[in-house]
Write a protein that holds these residues in place. Sequence first.
Motif, PDB file in Angstrom:
ATOM      1  N   HIS A  10      11.109  62.993   9.713  1.00  0.00           N
ATOM      2  CA  HIS A  10      11.076  64.169   9.547  1.00  0.00           C
ATOM      3  C   HIS A  10      11.311  65.095  10.556  1.00  0.00           C
ATOM      4  O   HIS A  10      10.914  65.048  11.631  1.00  0.00           O
ATOM      5  CB  HIS A  10       9.578  64.348   8.808  1.00  0.00           C
ATOM      6  N   SER A  14      10.425  69.732   7.256  1.00  0.00           N
ATOM      7  CA  SER A  14       9.246  69.183   6.385  1.00  0.00           C
ATOM      8  C   SER A  14       7.864  70.004   6.943  1.00  0.00           C
ATOM      9  O   SER A  14       8.060  70.068   7.930  1.00  0.00           O
ATOM     10  CB  SER A  14       9.025  67.579   6.833  1.00  0.00           C
ATOM     11  N   ALA A  17       5.892  68.755   9.926  1.00  0.00           N
ATOM     12  CA  ALA A  17       6.679  67.880  11.051  1.00  0.00           C
ATOM     13  C   ALA A  17       6.977  69.095  12.190  1.00  0.00           C
ATOM     14  O   ALA A  17       7.024  70.259  11.862  1.00  0.00           O
ATOM     15  CB  ALA A  17       8.047  67.361  10.784  1.00  0.00           C
ATOM     16  N   THR A  39      14.799  62.144   6.757  1.00  0.00           N
ATOM     17  CA  THR A  39      14.545  62.188   5.236  1.00  0.00           C
ATOM     18  C   THR A  39      13.364  63.387   5.180  1.00  0.00           C
ATOM     19  O   THR A  39      12.337  62.703   4.783  1.00  0.00           O
ATOM     20  CB  THR A  39      14.115  60.853   4.857  1.00  0.00           C
ATOM     21  N   ASP A  40      13.671  64.380   5.291  1.00  0.00           N
ATOM     22  CA  ASP A  40      12.853  65.444   4.925  1.00  0.00           C
ATOM     23  C   ASP A  40      12.121  65.356   3.580  1.00  0.00           C
ATOM     24  O   ASP A  40      12.695  65.253   2.511  1.00  0.00           O
ATOM     25  CB  ASP A  40      13.193  66.847   5.321  1.00  0.00           C
ATOM     26  N   HIS A  41      10.896  65.845   3.420  1.00  0.00           N
ATOM     27  CA  HIS A  41      10.122  65.900   2.235  1.00  0.00           C
ATOM     28  C   HIS A  41      10.727  66.823   1.104  1.00  0.00           C
ATOM     29  O   HIS A  41      11.133  67.938   1.459  1.00  0.00           O
ATOM     30  CB  HIS A  41       8.647  66.562   2.362  1.00  0.00           C
ATOM     31  N   SER A  59      18.183  70.860   5.756  1.00  0.00           N
ATOM     32  CA  SER A  59      18.087  69.750   6.743  1.00  0.00           C
ATOM     33  C   SER A  59      19.263  68.783   6.585  1.00  0.00           C
ATOM     34  O   SER A  59      19.877  68.286   7.521  1.00  0.00           O
ATOM     35  CB  SER A  59      16.705  68.651   6.104  1.00  0.00           C
ATOM     36  N   GLU A  81      13.029  62.173   1.295  1.00  0.00           N
ATOM     37  CA  GLU A  81      11.839  61.636   0.674  1.00  0.00           C
ATOM     38  C   GLU A  81      11.448  62.285  -0.456  1.00  0.00           C
ATOM     39  O   GLU A  81      10.886  63.428  -0.595  1.00  0.00           O
ATOM     40  CB  GLU A  81      10.777  61.432   1.785  1.00  0.00           C
ATOM     41  N   ASP A 231       8.266  56.705   9.762  1.00  0.00           N
ATOM     42  CA  ASP A 231       7.757  58.069   9.293  1.00  0.00           C
ATOM     43  C   ASP A 231       7.386  59.051  10.380  1.00  0.00           C
ATOM     44  O   ASP A 231       6.210  59.427  10.142  1.00  0.00           O
ATOM     45  CB  ASP A 231       6.577  57.511   8.647  1.00  0.00           C
ATOM     46  N   HIS A 233       7.024  62.330  12.599  1.00  0.00           N
ATOM     47  CA  HIS A 233       7.193  63.817  12.250  1.00  0.00           C
ATOM     48  C   HIS A 233       7.222  64.575  13.550  1.00  0.00           C
ATOM     49  O   HIS A 233       7.254  65.672  13.617  1.00  0.00           O
ATOM     50  CB  HIS A 233       5.960  64.261  11.501  1.00  0.00           C
TER      51      HIS A 233
END
Length: 271
Positions: A10, A14, A17, A39-41, A59, A81, A231, A233
């Motif tokens: 991230h 995100s 992050a 893979t940002d939220h 992103s 994500e 995962d 951040h």
Amino acid sequence: MYSLIDCHNHSIYSFDAVDTVEAMCLRAEELGLTAFALTDHSDLNGKNLTECIETVGQSVDKVEQFRSTHSLQCELLTGLELGEAVDYPKDAKVMVKLRSYDVIIGSYHNSPNGEDYYYIDVQKMSDMEIRTSLQGYFQKLIETVQNTELDVLAHITYPLRYVVGDQGRRIFLSDYEEQLHLLLTSIINRGIALEVNTSGLRQKIGEPLPNKTILQKYRELGGTMVSLGSDSHNTRDLAKGIKECTQLLSELGFTNITYFRQRQPVFVPIG
């Protein structure tokens, strides 16, 4: 010598992050990663679709711009994500079609009451209440696999980060054996990769998500596609635990790590 692949990360796009896309990409190169996916939220809640479109779009655009202007050894991949997609299928379809991603990671973070496990004080819950809650969580994961367009299913034991790791409640995974069996077979039947999320190794729970027992069960059921993600951040946590979990997968009999390029699986031999 293992290839280092980290496909769940991230950036400042995100909400939780702290580092820029550029900083994350440069750190991936510095660490010698073979492949790195940002893979940002996009955690859907029925009210934030416009925000998700804006942040994920930026992103992906930033990664594409960066890789067009930098010649790196590390393969830079775009993604998102996609959280809680099964609850908001129309919004999820919008996000899936928003960009030509390399990878779509599916995830679920919430208890049946709609609250992220990160915020739940399980000390106020009885053992039966926790068990019922986790049964609801695993059911949502099963529905996510069966009804959502995704390439990878992330951190399937996410609640244990907090229920077990942070708050010290004891959980017996045997209580969820039938659901976990259905979840793992659904992942295999859909041709989705199971993520080994390494974040637990740097958190109080002290094990990857999912743990060795579940990974072994997945292998016994015929599962072969495993994805790795730290995962992270921030740049500090990028790739942490990747080497250790690659070693674990090798010990369990997995022969490849899977990542995705243009939504198609790429298999990298372990070792």
